[in-house]
Design a protein around this motif. Sequence first.
Motif: not given
Length: 146
Positions: A6-13, A39-43, A65-70
């Motif tokens: 999940e973290s790699r997906r968020l970073l690559r988005a 727009t890929e992840t809506n994050a 991400y989500k204000k508290s996940i570095n």
Amino acid sequence: MLTDLESRRLLRALKNLIDTNPIVFPTVQAYITLEAYSTETNAKFQIDVQRKSLNVKKCTYQTRYKKSINLLRVDIEGPPHLNPDGTEIPCPHIHIYKEGYDDKWAYPLEAKMVTDPSDLVQVLIDFLEYNNIDNVPKVIYQVEVD
């Protein structure tokens, strides 16, 4: 908590900054937060540039991400980091989210991101590109006297 996948997906988005006005690089003892979305992840993400020290060469760049996940952090000019396995990583270094450890693992900066750590504005530009920010605006730097 995120998985490594999940973290790699968020970073690559692919991401976009919400405000596309020129970025005013923070002066010593200041910080800025840039808002981004994918727009890929809506994050949604927050990208911090912190210069809270009197040391003009010290700077931290962080993606949350989500204000508290570095997810990602780059430290320029500071003490070495001690990884959970006892390995000491000198500054500059980069922290990348790792499942079960959050951002507690650091790696030599040059092993993960190509940049010039002596040029804080260039590090910001490279950090934004490393984060897959698609619309990196101009960065304005106010000259400081050492």
